[in-house]
Scaffold this active site. Structure first.
Site, short mmCIF file in Angstrom:
data_model
loop_
_atom_site.label_atom_id
_atom_site.label_comp_id
_atom_site.label_asym_id
_atom_site.label_seq_id
_atom_site.Cartn_x
_atom_site.Cartn_y
_atom_site.Cartn_z
N ARG A 237 13.94 57.68 39.00
CA ARG A 237 13.37 58.74 38.54
C ARG A 237 14.74 59.22 37.67
O ARG A 237 15.55 59.21 37.88
CB ARG A 237 13.19 59.84 39.69
CG ARG A 237 11.86 59.69 40.35
CD ARG A 237 10.55 59.77 39.56
NE ARG A 237 9.43 59.67 40.38
CZ ARG A 237 8.68 58.47 40.46
NH1 ARG A 237 9.10 57.21 39.66
NH2 ARG A 237 7.75 58.40 41.22
N GLU A 266 9.28 63.14 30.38
CA GLU A 266 8.60 61.90 29.93
C GLU A 266 7.02 62.61 29.40
O GLU A 266 6.66 63.48 30.02
CB GLU A 266 8.12 61.08 31.24
CG GLU A 266 9.65 60.33 31.63
CD GLU A 266 9.30 59.49 32.92
OE1 GLU A 266 8.18 59.11 33.29
OE2 GLU A 266 10.33 59.06 33.46
N HIS A 285 8.26 54.23 31.20
CA HIS A 285 7.82 54.20 32.69
C HIS A 285 6.83 52.96 32.95
O HIS A 285 5.81 53.40 33.46
CB HIS A 285 7.46 55.62 33.00
CG HIS A 285 7.60 55.92 34.68
ND1 HIS A 285 7.76 57.09 35.09
CD2 HIS A 285 7.52 54.82 35.70
CE1 HIS A 285 8.16 56.82 36.33
NE2 HIS A 285 7.70 55.57 36.65
C1 DGY Z 1 5.69 55.25 41.56
O1 DGY Z 1 5.00 54.71 41.85
O2 DGY Z 1 6.39 56.40 41.83
C2 DGY Z 1 6.17 54.33 39.98
O3 DGY Z 1 7.22 55.66 39.49
C3 DGY Z 1 5.06 54.49 39.38
O4 DGY Z 1 5.42 53.42 38.27
#
Ligand code: DGY
Length: 323
Positions: A237, A266, A285
């Site tokens: 993250r 983002e 992402h």
């Molecule tokens: C999640 O599933 O948390 C991922 O970041 C999505 O790609």
């Protein structure tokens, strides 16, 4: 009568049909105040909520007094106010296993593309700069045999360790909340303090969830600990890293390069200084974004909602205690 649910992410046709076999489905485009107001009755009567990448907070929960379960098409659940869900006895389901291998592939892609400058040199070829046999200004650095530091040894960290150990012969250091027997026995991983990992690793890979404890875990002081030759990778993250400090570390040569799939904001704003740095690979992402894995995640999330609304919370439930 079937329970009502709100769907806020488009699903493949067969999964949408499966959902409709169990529930009366209202599909909405997002969870904005306007959308909620527009579908006020559907929100007021919904017992389930399914989707991803939208905030689910107490303001929304107030509009959903009948809600019993939420199901996110993701492993991360930092978009959810878990305390507010717990206070209202609303279950939260997620997809912790469906994306492990794909995100580990993305991490390895970031390691390789930053080390070998894949994006940068491919752009130079397209720009017509490959006019003679290449010299050192096109060279990258090795991946095989270098030390990999993994911060966060969950499922994805383990899958990355497997690739690095067997595929690239990389010694592995890791930091996590607890020591991980499998990482040590199968992949020869060595547990160490975060600062030691940062000092010793050639590649620092972050794969942590966003929580109060991990917010800005990696800032100026941590970048200063890393080797000047270190390559920094983040696919967990964005806010786990102080992005301003990362930009400064890259600009001042505190670290060599960065491969990033996640950002504090983002989509990444087009004027981000990160985009002006040739030694940064910035991805939108895409951690779990393959057709197969996104399908599997959506399928798991549909099954999770069906299970949760039937009181089955043995797997994939973040807060089974509220049942
Ligand atoms: C999640 O599933 O948390 C991922 O970041 C999505 O790609």
């Amino acid at each position: 009568m079937k329970p009502s649910v709100i769907l806020y992410k488009a699903l493949p046709d067969d999964l949408h049909k499966r959902l409709e076999e169990h529930f009366t489905v209202t599909q909405v485009k997002n969870l904005s105040q306007e959308t909620v107001a527009q579908h006020a009755e559907a929100f007021a009567s919904a017992e389930g909520l399914l989707g991803s990448s939208e905030k689910v907070d107490s303001a929304l929960l107030e509009k959903m007094p009948k809600l019993r379960a939420t199901s996110t098409i993701s492993v991360g659940y930092d978009n959810f106010d878990v305390e507010a869900l717990n206070a209202r006895n609303v279950l939260l389901m997620h997809t912790p296993t469906a994306l492990t291998e794909t995100v580990a592939d993305t991490l390895m892609a970031l390691v390789l593309s930053t080390a070998r400058r894949v994006v940068e040199v491919a752009e130079r070829v397209k720009a017509g700069e490959w006019t003679k046999s290449i010299g050192p200004d096109w060279f990258g650095v090795d991946v095989h045999g270098k030390t990999l530091g993994i911060v966060g040894m969950g499922r994805i960290g383990l899958a990355l360790a497997q690739r690095a150990h067997f595929g690239f012969n990389m010694p592995i250091l890791y930091n996590a909340r607890r020591q991980h027997k499998e990482a040590e026995e199968r992949f020869n991983g060595r547990y160490c303090e975060l600062d030691t990992l940062l000092q010793e690793a050639d590649y620092v890979c972050l794969i942590l969830p966003l929580t109060e404890e991990t917010h800005h875990l990696i800032g100026k002081a941590k970048f200063e600990k890393m080797k000047k030759t270190a390559i920094f990778i983040n696919a967990g993250r964005g806010p786990v890293v102080d992005e301003k400090a990362l930009i400064e570390a890259l600009q001042q040569g505190e670290i060599h390069a960065a491969g990033l799939d996640v950002f504090e904001q983002e989509p990444l704003p087009i004027d981000s200084p990160l985009l002006a740095l040739p030694n940064v690979v910035a991805l939108p992402h895409i951690g779990s974004a393959t057709h197969e894995t996104r399908y599997n995640m959506a399928s798991t999330a549909v099954d999770n909602l069906i299970d949760a609304l039937n009181g089955k919370v043995e797997k994939n439930c973040v807060n089974p205690q509220v049942k």
